[in-house]
Design an enzyme around this catalytic site. Structure first.
Site, PDB file in Angstrom:
ATOM      1  N   ASP A  67      38.083 113.740  23.516  1.00 32.17           N
ATOM      2  CA  ASP A  67      36.683 114.081  23.760  1.00 32.17           C
ATOM      3  C   ASP A  67      35.798 113.796  22.554  1.00 32.17           C
ATOM      4  OD1 ASP A  67      37.857 116.083  22.258  1.00 32.17           O
ATOM      5  OD2 ASP A  67      37.733 117.598  23.816  1.00 32.17           O
ATOM      6  N   ASN A 136      39.650 129.922  26.427  1.00 35.80           N
ATOM      7  CA  ASN A 136      39.438 130.145  27.866  1.00 35.80           C
ATOM      8  C   ASN A 136      40.331 129.254  28.730  1.00 35.80           C
ATOM      9  OD1 ASN A 136      38.322 127.645  27.522  1.00 35.80           O
ATOM     10  ND2 ASN A 136      36.267 128.175  28.227  1.00 35.80           N
ATOM     11  N   HIS A 138      40.722 125.928  28.349  1.00 34.71           N
ATOM     12  CA  HIS A 138      40.311 124.530  28.539  1.00 34.71           C
ATOM     13  C   HIS A 138      41.259 123.568  27.825  1.00 34.71           C
ATOM     14  CE1 HIS A 138      37.313 124.675  24.896  1.00 34.71           C
ATOM     15  NE2 HIS A 138      38.394 124.036  24.525  1.00 34.71           N
TER      16      HIS A 138
END
Ligand code: GLP
Length: 270
Positions: A67, A136, A138
């Site tokens: 990313d 969380n 991800h």
């Protein structure tokens, strides 16, 4: 899913680096999927040291990072391109053309995401995908409710992710809230996946990924569908696993014992 539990973060990072080195020894021109974040820093330090020792070739592989922040050019100190240059690429001398990341400053980020996905396919897909995990659940920047079949695209970061990443930015700097991320579908197509999680802040996400339901609410749970996924964690990150005893029996100290017949039953009776 293989769950390997190590006594501390250092040992877990060392094992992760060892597996990347083994991949590069077996296939020096492998396609690696790489990740950023604090968790990966000791992994890249160990990998760079292994390349310096000559344990593996650090100049022949091609890598695709997961990313990049939308809006940050590669020379911005908080861009993931900059992170990768600083922690790995510069140290090992990987030719720039083989070190791929999405361009955060591309004029059309949606088009950049499509181009990046096509580039991965053109290289024949990813042999070994390295992953961290967000608090969380991800993976990459695939936030909760990301489609489990998603491809590379733009995602909006949750407030919690923006806050977790604020520590890398200066007090006056705005943390980007958009990122280009490889999709979960893309990650699932890698031939092998290796996720490293260390520290107590990851314990809940690790438990949800490994033992929770397969659900877009925990994007990392998609790895339950991956035919060759290994989770490497330290004791703190493993703290909430219900079946911890079982994982430690199967893989004592994070090892992979040879499969042997039970004692006394070594020979098949006719
Ligand atoms: C970011 C990255 C993820 C990484 C996560 C955890 O959100 N996009 O790829 O896994 O941070 O980072 P850390 O290792 O710093 O906890």
């Amino acid at each position: 899913m293989k769950i390997l539990i190590f006594p501390d973060a250092e040992a877990a990072a060392r094992e992760t680096a060892r597996r990347i080195v083994a991949q590069l020894v077996a296939k020096p021109d492998a396609v690696l999927g790489l990740a950023t974040g604090g968790t990966m820093e000791p992994v890249y330090a160990a990998l760079a040291a292994a390349v310096a020792r000559g344990d593996c070739d650090g100049r022949r592989f091609t890598s695709f990072n997961l990313d990049e922040y939308v809006g940050l050019a590669g020379d911005h100190p908080q861009s993931y391109r900059h992170y990768m240059n600083r922690h790995l690429f510069d140290a090992i001398g990987l030719p720039a053309a083989q070190a791929r990341l999405p361009r955060g400053d591309a004029p059309d980020p949606a088009e950049e995401a499509r181009r990046y996905e096509a580039e991965i396919a053109a290289e024949g897909g990813i042999d070994l995908q390295l992953l961290g995990i967000g608090n969380n659940g991800h993976i990459g920047f695939n936030e909760p409710t990301s489609s489990l079949a998603s491809r590379t695209r733009i995602k909006t970061l949750t407030r919690g992710t923006v806050e977790a990443n604020r520590r890398f930015f200066g007090p006056d700097e705005q943390v980007p809230s958009l990122a280009i991320t490889i999709g979960i579908g893309t990650i699932l197509e890698s031939r092998e996946a290796l996720l490293l999680a260390t520290g107590g802040a990851k314990a809940e996400a690790v438990a949800a990924m490994v033992e929770g339901p397969l659900s877009a609410a925990c994007p990392a749970s998609a790895l339950q569908m991956h035919p060759r996924a290994t989770v490497i964690c330290d004791e703190e990150a493993a703290a909430r696993l219900q079946l911890r005893d079982y994982y430690e029996t199967v893989h004592p100290g994070g090892t992979e014992p040879a499969i042997t017949a039970p004692k006394g039953l070594e020979r098949t009776r006719t």
